[in-house]
Design a protein around this motif. Structure first.
Motif, PDB file in Angstrom:
ATOM      1  N   LEU A  23       0.819  -1.213   0.000  1.00 56.88           N
ATOM      2  CA  LEU A  23       0.000   0.000   0.000  1.00 56.88           C
ATOM      3  C   LEU A  23       0.853   1.263   0.000  1.00 56.88           C
ATOM      4  CD1 LEU A  23      -2.993  -0.919   2.336  1.00 56.88           C
ATOM      5  CD2 LEU A  23      -2.925  -0.798  -0.166  1.00 56.88           C
ATOM      6  N   SER A  24       2.070   1.179   0.525  1.00 59.59           N
ATOM      7  CA  SER A  24       2.951   2.358   0.467  1.00 59.59           C
ATOM      8  C   SER A  24       3.384   2.632  -0.977  1.00 59.59           C
ATOM      9  CB  SER A  24       4.170   2.175   1.379  1.00 59.59           C
ATOM     10  OG  SER A  24       5.069   1.232   0.832  1.00 59.59           O
ATOM     11  N   ILE A  25       3.377   1.594  -1.797  1.00 63.47           N
ATOM     12  CA  ILE A  25       3.715   1.741  -3.222  1.00 63.47           C
ATOM     13  C   ILE A  25       2.490   2.163  -4.021  1.00 63.47           C
ATOM     14  CG2 ILE A  25       4.467   0.464  -5.282  1.00 63.47           C
ATOM     15  CD1 ILE A  25       6.121  -1.309  -3.282  1.00 63.47           C
ATOM     16  N   ASP A  26       1.335   1.537  -3.708  1.00 62.34           N
ATOM     17  CA  ASP A  26       0.092   1.838  -4.430  1.00 62.34           C
ATOM     18  C   ASP A  26      -1.073   1.744  -3.454  1.00 62.34           C
ATOM     19  OD1 ASP A  26      -2.127   2.053  -6.049  1.00 62.34           O
ATOM     20  OD2 ASP A  26      -1.611   0.365  -7.348  1.00 62.34           O
ATOM     21  N   SER A  27      -1.499   2.895  -2.963  1.00 56.08           N
ATOM     22  CA  SER A  27      -2.556   2.927  -1.943  1.00 56.08           C
ATOM     23  C   SER A  27      -3.917   2.495  -2.483  1.00 56.08           C
ATOM     24  CB  SER A  27      -2.662   4.329  -1.340  1.00 56.08           C
ATOM     25  OG  SER A  27      -3.077   5.251  -2.344  1.00 56.08           O
ATOM     26  N   LEU A  28      -4.025   2.351  -3.796  1.00 60.97           N
ATOM     27  CA  LEU A  28      -5.295   1.938  -4.407  1.00 60.97           C
ATOM     28  C   LEU A  28      -5.286   0.465  -4.822  1.00 60.97           C
ATOM     29  CD1 LEU A  28      -5.999   5.085  -6.621  1.00 60.97           C
ATOM     30  CD2 LEU A  28      -6.817   4.568  -4.299  1.00 60.97           C
ATOM     31  N   TYR A  29      -4.340  -0.294  -4.316  1.00 63.21           N
ATOM     32  CA  TYR A  29      -4.230  -1.712  -4.650  1.00 63.21           C
ATOM     33  C   TYR A  29      -5.202  -2.507  -3.773  1.00 63.21           C
ATOM     34  CZ  TYR A  29      -2.028  -6.213  -5.684  1.00 63.21           C
ATOM     35  OH  TYR A  29      -1.786  -7.511  -6.069  1.00 63.21           O
ATOM     36  N   ALA A  30      -6.358  -2.816  -4.347  1.00 61.44           N
ATOM     37  CA  ALA A  30      -7.450  -3.463  -3.602  1.00 61.44           C
ATOM     38  C   ALA A  30      -7.047  -4.786  -2.953  1.00 61.44           C
ATOM     39  CB  ALA A  30      -8.664  -3.642  -4.508  1.00 61.44           C
ATOM     40  N   PRO A  31      -6.294  -5.668  -3.620  1.00 57.96           N
ATOM     41  CA  PRO A  31      -5.925  -6.929  -2.957  1.00 57.96           C
ATOM     42  C   PRO A  31      -5.134  -6.739  -1.661  1.00 57.96           C
ATOM     43  CG  PRO A  31      -5.642  -7.158  -5.317  1.00 57.96           C
ATOM     44  CD  PRO A  31      -5.920  -5.686  -5.050  1.00 57.96           C
ATOM     45  N   ALA A  32      -4.333  -5.680  -1.572  1.00 61.11           N
ATOM     46  CA  ALA A  32      -3.605  -5.433  -0.320  1.00 61.11           C
ATOM     47  C   ALA A  32      -4.572  -5.014   0.785  1.00 61.11           C
ATOM     48  CB  ALA A  32      -2.527  -4.369  -0.521  1.00 61.11           C
ATOM     49  N   HIS A  33      -5.570  -4.212   0.452  1.00 60.73           N
ATOM     50  CA  HIS A  33      -6.589  -3.842   1.448  1.00 60.73           C
ATOM     51  C   HIS A  33      -7.332  -5.091   1.921  1.00 60.73           C
ATOM     52  CE1 HIS A  33      -6.354   0.547   1.368  1.00 60.73           C
ATOM     53  NE2 HIS A  33      -6.086   0.429   0.073  1.00 60.73           N
ATOM     54  N   SER A  34      -7.673  -5.955   0.974  1.00 60.91           N
ATOM     55  CA  SER A  34      -8.350  -7.195   1.316  1.00 60.91           C
ATOM     56  C   SER A  34      -7.460  -8.084   2.179  1.00 60.91           C
ATOM     57  CB  SER A  34      -8.753  -7.935   0.034  1.00 60.91           C
ATOM     58  OG  SER A  34      -9.383  -9.147   0.337  1.00 60.91           O
ATOM     59  N   GLY A  35      -6.192  -8.169   1.826  1.00 62.85           N
ATOM     60  CA  GLY A  35      -5.249  -8.955   2.618  1.00 62.85           C
ATOM     61  C   GLY A  35      -5.143  -8.447   4.042  1.00 62.85           C
ATOM     62  N   LEU A  36      -5.109  -7.125   4.195  1.00 59.67           N
ATOM     63  CA  LEU A  36      -5.060  -6.553   5.544  1.00 59.67           C
ATOM     64  C   LEU A  36      -6.354  -6.820   6.308  1.00 59.67           C
ATOM     65  CD1 LEU A  36      -3.110  -3.284   4.803  1.00 59.67           C
ATOM     66  CD2 LEU A  36      -2.435  -5.088   6.406  1.00 59.67           C
ATOM     67  N   GLN A  71     -15.872  -6.650  -7.035  1.00 55.02           N
ATOM     68  CA  GLN A  71     -15.877  -8.086  -7.350  1.00 55.02           C
ATOM     69  C   GLN A  71     -14.746  -8.852  -6.646  1.00 55.02           C
ATOM     70  OE1 GLN A  71     -18.535  -9.027  -9.260  1.00 55.02           O
ATOM     71  NE2 GLN A  71     -19.007  -6.852  -9.163  1.00 55.02           N
ATOM     72  N   LEU A  72     -14.000  -8.192  -5.793  1.00 54.65           N
ATOM     73  CA  LEU A  72     -12.836  -8.814  -5.153  1.00 54.65           C
ATOM     74  C   LEU A  72     -13.294  -9.876  -4.148  1.00 54.65           C
ATOM     75  CD1 LEU A  72      -9.734  -8.759  -5.046  1.00 54.65           C
ATOM     76  CD2 LEU A  72      -9.948  -7.063  -3.222  1.00 54.65           C
ATOM     77  N   THR A  73     -13.128 -11.115  -4.525  1.00 56.02           N
ATOM     78  CA  THR A  73     -13.674 -12.221  -3.743  1.00 56.02           C
ATOM     79  C   THR A  73     -13.137 -12.310  -2.320  1.00 56.02           C
ATOM     80  OG1 THR A  73     -13.981 -13.419  -5.808  1.00 56.02           O
ATOM     81  CG2 THR A  73     -14.160 -14.687  -3.798  1.00 56.02           C
ATOM     82  N   PRO A  74     -11.822 -12.213  -2.084  1.00 50.57           N
ATOM     83  CA  PRO A  74     -11.363 -12.305  -0.693  1.00 50.57           C
ATOM     84  C   PRO A  74     -11.990 -11.239   0.217  1.00 50.57           C
ATOM     85  CG  PRO A  74      -9.530 -12.578  -2.182  1.00 50.57           C
ATOM     86  CD  PRO A  74     -10.696 -12.140  -3.019  1.00 50.57           C
ATOM     87  N   ALA A  75     -12.224 -10.067  -0.306  1.00 51.97           N
ATOM     88  CA  ALA A  75     -12.889  -9.030   0.491  1.00 51.97           C
ATOM     89  C   ALA A  75     -14.339  -9.412   0.750  1.00 51.97           C
ATOM     90  CB  ALA A  75     -12.800  -7.680  -0.209  1.00 51.97           C
ATOM     91  N   ARG A  76     -14.975 -10.000  -0.236  1.00 49.83           N
ATOM     92  CA  ARG A  76     -16.358 -10.468  -0.061  1.00 49.83           C
ATOM     93  C   ARG A  76     -16.440 -11.546   1.013  1.00 49.83           C
ATOM     94  NH1 ARG A  76     -20.386  -7.331  -1.905  1.00 49.83           N
ATOM     95  NH2 ARG A  76     -19.684  -6.306  -3.794  1.00 49.83           N
ATOM     96  N   ILE A  77     -15.446 -12.441   1.031  1.00 57.11           N
ATOM     97  CA  ILE A  77     -15.440 -13.499   2.046  1.00 57.11           C
ATOM     98  C   ILE A  77     -15.245 -12.893   3.435  1.00 57.11           C
ATOM     99  CG2 ILE A  77     -14.354 -15.637   2.829  1.00 57.11           C
ATOM    100  CD1 ILE A  77     -13.312 -15.982  -0.051  1.00 57.11           C
ATOM    101  N   ALA A  78     -14.329 -11.934   3.548  1.00 60.63           N
ATOM    102  CA  ALA A  78     -14.112 -11.279   4.840  1.00 60.63           C
ATOM    103  C   ALA A  78     -15.387 -10.578   5.299  1.00 60.63           C
ATOM    104  CB  ALA A  78     -12.947 -10.290   4.745  1.00 60.63           C
TER     105      ALA A  78
END
Length: 195
Positions: A23-36, A71-78
């Motif tokens: 996220l420090s490289i790309d704050s709009l990277y949705a998979p990193a938000h989902s991972g967090l 549509q980001l599935t890991p975020a949907r699961i969380a």
């Protein structure tokens, strides 16, 4: 992502650092938000932090991830996890899991999570189907094997479930959380020596 799925304190700390670096490289990277979101969810679930703190942090990351990629599935699961297990809103939680399954019917973690939901709802045979599908999708993952065995045990099919549980623990004793093991022993009415 493998650091998250290990479900250990060390793995989650490493995952937290990597996702924050992303996220420090790309704050709009949705998979990193989902991972967090998952890091905070699992830290709370494993009682490494207070549940309220994990929930608050996870919810923020879930909202951001879904705003960036609905549509980001890991975020949907969380999101489904917190609706069902955090809010105890079984109807909304089940619907959220079904939505995640629509987005990714071949996702092992979705299949496994939805199977756990179905267990709680008393729909044991459906739960077994989803746990078995998760195991088929991730055949070498000891957590999926353990979950399948536990689901069979809950569904009163202990003769099938116990050997799978033993195999999962033999493959990787650290892959099974102590709360999952305690849950399994409670279901079986046994103590740890019986395994």
């Amino acid at each position: 992502n493998s650091f998250v799925t290990r479900g250990t304190a060390e793995g989650l700390t490493t995952a937290l650092q990597y996702y924050e670096q992303a996220l420090s490289i790309d704050s709009l990277y949705a998979p990193a938000h989902s991972g967090l979101a998952w890091v905070w969810t699992l830290r709370a679930e494993l009682a490494l932090i207070p549940m309220a703190e994990g929930r608050r942090e996870a919810q923020e990351y879930i909202a951001t991830a879904l705003r960036l990629d609905p549509q980001l599935t890991p975020a949907r699961i969380a999101q489904a996890f917190w609706l069902f297990w955090g809010d105890w809103n079984f109807e909304a939680g089940e619907a959220a899991y079904r939505r995640a399954l629509e987005l990714d019917p071949n996702g092992a973690y979705i299949q496994s999570g939805y199977g756990e939901v179905l267990l709680v709802l008393g729909r044991w045979e459906e739960a077994v189907e989803h746990a078995e599908r998760a195991r088929q999708l991730e055949p070498v993952d000891p957590g999926m094997l353990f979950n399948y065995g536990l689901t069979l045990a809950w569904a009163r099919r202990t003769k099938e479930g116990i050997p799978l549980i033993r195999e999962a623990i033999a493959r990787d004793p650290n892959a099974v959380s102590s709360s999952a093991l305690a849950d399994m022993l409670h279901v079986l009415g046994q103590d740890a020596e019986s395994l």
